[in-house]
Design a protein around this motif. Structure first.
Motif, PDB file in Angstrom:
ATOM      1  N   THR A   1     -14.293   3.757  13.901  1.00 14.63           N
ATOM      2  CA  THR A   1     -15.149   2.823  13.181  1.00 14.63           C
ATOM      3  C   THR A   1     -14.397   1.566  12.753  1.00 14.63           C
ATOM      4  N   GLY A   2     -13.139   1.458  13.175  1.00 12.77           N
ATOM      5  CA  GLY A   2     -12.369   0.256  12.879  1.00 12.77           C
ATOM      6  C   GLY A   2     -11.603   0.283  11.585  1.00 12.77           C
ATOM      7  N   GLU A   3     -11.565   1.424  10.893  1.00 12.37           N
ATOM      8  CA  GLU A   3     -10.768   1.535   9.680  1.00 12.37           C
ATOM      9  C   GLU A   3      -9.292   1.647  10.069  1.00 12.37           C
ATOM     10  N   ILE A   4      -8.429   0.912   9.366  1.00 14.68           N
ATOM     11  CA  ILE A   4      -7.021   0.808   9.723  1.00 14.68           C
ATOM     12  C   ILE A   4      -6.162   1.285   8.555  1.00 14.68           C
ATOM     13  N   VAL A   5      -5.080   2.002   8.876  1.00 10.18           N
ATOM     14  CA  VAL A   5      -4.149   2.450   7.841  1.00 10.18           C
ATOM     15  C   VAL A   5      -2.728   2.063   8.225  1.00 10.18           C
ATOM     16  N   GLY A   6      -1.871   2.001   7.213  1.00 13.70           N
ATOM     17  CA  GLY A   6      -0.471   1.672   7.421  1.00 13.70           C
ATOM     18  C   GLY A   6       0.239   1.541   6.094  1.00 13.70           C
ATOM     19  N   TRP A   7       1.163   0.586   6.013  1.00 10.14           N
ATOM     20  CA  TRP A   7       1.862   0.320   4.758  1.00 10.14           C
ATOM     21  C   TRP A   7       1.950  -1.183   4.536  1.00 10.14           C
ATOM     22  N   ALA A   8       2.036  -1.571   3.278  1.00 10.04           N
ATOM     23  CA  ALA A   8       2.173  -2.978   2.928  1.00 10.04           C
ATOM     24  C   ALA A   8       2.944  -3.084   1.618  1.00 10.04           C
ATOM     25  N   ASP A   9       3.744  -4.123   1.494  1.00  7.04           N
ATOM     26  CA  ASP A   9       4.466  -4.375   0.252  1.00  7.04           C
ATOM     27  C   ASP A   9       3.511  -4.904  -0.802  1.00  7.04           C
ATOM     28  N   ASP A  10       3.687  -4.421  -2.044  1.00  2.54           N
ATOM     29  CA  ASP A  10       2.921  -4.984  -3.157  1.00  2.54           C
ATOM     30  C   ASP A  10       3.715  -6.116  -3.808  1.00  2.54           C
ATOM     31  N   SER A  11       3.183  -6.671  -4.887  1.00  2.37           N
ATOM     32  CA  SER A  11       3.818  -7.818  -5.525  1.00  2.37           C
ATOM     33  C   SER A  11       5.170  -7.483  -6.127  1.00  2.37           C
ATOM     34  N   ALA A  12       5.433  -6.192  -6.380  1.00  2.00           N
ATOM     35  CA  ALA A  12       6.723  -5.763  -6.912  1.00  2.00           C
ATOM     36  C   ALA A  12       7.727  -5.443  -5.806  1.00  2.00           C
ATOM     37  N   GLY A  13       7.286  -5.578  -4.541  1.00  2.00           N
ATOM     38  CA  GLY A  13       8.170  -5.300  -3.420  1.00  2.00           C
ATOM     39  C   GLY A  13       8.206  -3.852  -3.006  1.00  2.00           C
ATOM     40  N   HIS A  14       7.281  -3.038  -3.519  1.00  2.00           N
ATOM     41  CA  HIS A  14       7.237  -1.625  -3.172  1.00  2.00           C
ATOM     42  C   HIS A  14       6.327  -1.405  -1.965  1.00  2.00           C
ATOM     43  N   GLN A  15       6.737  -0.509  -1.078  1.00  2.00           N
ATOM     44  CA  GLN A  15       5.939  -0.162   0.089  1.00  2.00           C
ATOM     45  C   GLN A  15       4.828   0.790  -0.322  1.00  2.00           C
ATOM     46  N   ARG A  16       3.577   0.430   0.007  1.00  2.00           N
ATOM     47  CA  ARG A  16       2.437   1.256  -0.383  1.00  2.00           C
ATOM     48  C   ARG A  16       1.525   1.515   0.808  1.00  2.00           C
ATOM     49  N   ALA A  17       0.982   2.747   0.864  1.00  2.00           N
ATOM     50  CA  ALA A  17      -0.011   3.082   1.878  1.00  2.00           C
ATOM     51  C   ALA A  17      -1.264   2.252   1.647  1.00  2.00           C
ATOM     52  N   PHE A  18      -1.884   1.790   2.752  1.00  2.00           N
ATOM     53  CA  PHE A  18      -3.117   1.022   2.596  1.00  2.00           C
ATOM     54  C   PHE A  18      -4.197   1.520   3.541  1.00  2.00           C
ATOM     55  N   LEU A  19      -5.432   1.225   3.147  1.00  2.00           N
ATOM     56  CA  LEU A  19      -6.608   1.370   3.999  1.00  2.00           C
ATOM     57  C   LEU A  19      -7.253   0.002   4.113  1.00  2.00           C
ATOM     58  N   TRP A  20      -7.403  -0.484   5.356  1.00  2.00           N
ATOM     59  CA  TRP A  20      -8.086  -1.757   5.606  1.00  2.00           C
ATOM     60  C   TRP A  20      -9.460  -1.448   6.155  1.00  2.00           C
TER      61      TRP A  20
END
Length: 225
Positions: free
Chosen positions: A64-83
């Protein structure tokens, strides 16, 4: 597929769905860190951005086009994401600082790893809005969930007292699949399909065997001739 730097720099494709949507990571400008991207034949390569930090990567995309991975937050921490539908959401952790989503199935179940409050890396499965700590069941020092079937069966690897081992998580039940699977090279637990055929994690050989859980029999078994 090009890059987010207008054809220069590097790009790596990491995931693909049946609609030929490709996801991965790419440089955005010279000397910049990589950003997660989404590529379609009609729209080309799109920058998915970050969670306020410098870098990101997309690991998987479902039907359905949902994407997952990791992205840095404003504090520089790597976080799991759902796009989803143009919006990137931080999936949080298991009480610690960092996390990463590695795979997503057709119904939106997400797997990966997340730090606990003790900053120990534990495998997780996210169903709905609930993040379940699989690592608690493994009796291991660290773990990661690598793949999930559309039926919600999860496969991954963990580090224990006797080294690395592969495991399968089936709606609350844990199976040590390294102990039940024949492999020549690496611990199993890299990925799994709908038939529960399992391949090794981090296999470097150019020949990738498909492995399935087996029942061990000793020399006294009538099954052996």
């Amino acid at each position: 597929l090009g890059t987010l730097e207008g054809g220069a720099g590097i790009a790596v494709a990491l995931g693909l769905n049946d609609a030929d949507t490709v996801v991965g990571l790419s440089q955005t400008h010279p000397n910049d860190l990589n950003h997660a991207f989404r590529w379609t034949s009609g729209g080309g390569m799109t920058d998915l951005g970050t969670l306020g930090g410098d870098a990101s990567a997309a690991n998987a995309v479902n039907g359905t086009g949902e994407i997952v991975g990791w992205a840095d937050d404003s504090a520089g921490h790597q976080r799991a994401f759902l796009w989803k539908a143009g919006t990137m959401k931080d999936l949080g952790t298991l009480g610690g600082t960092e996390s990463e989503a590695t795979s997503i199935n057709g119904s939106g179940t997400i797997v990966g790893w997340a730090d606990t409050a003790a900053e120990v890396q534990h495998a997780f499965v996210r169903t709905g809005t609930t993040l379940t700590d699989i690592g608690k069941l493994l009796n291991a020092t660290s773990s990661v969930a690598n793949d999930v079937t559309n039926d919600g069966v999860v496969v991954g690897t963990a580090q224990g007292g006797n080294g690395e081992f592969g495991w399968l998580y089936d709606h609350g039940k844990i199976t040590n699949i390294t102990a039940r699977t024949v492999t020549c090279c690496e611990p199993v637990g890299g990925s799994v399909n709908k038939s529960l055929q399992i391949v090794p994690a981090e296999l470097t050989s150019t020949t990738v065997p498909v492995l399935e859980p087996v029942t061990a029999s000793d020399e006294t078994s009538p099954k052996i001739h």
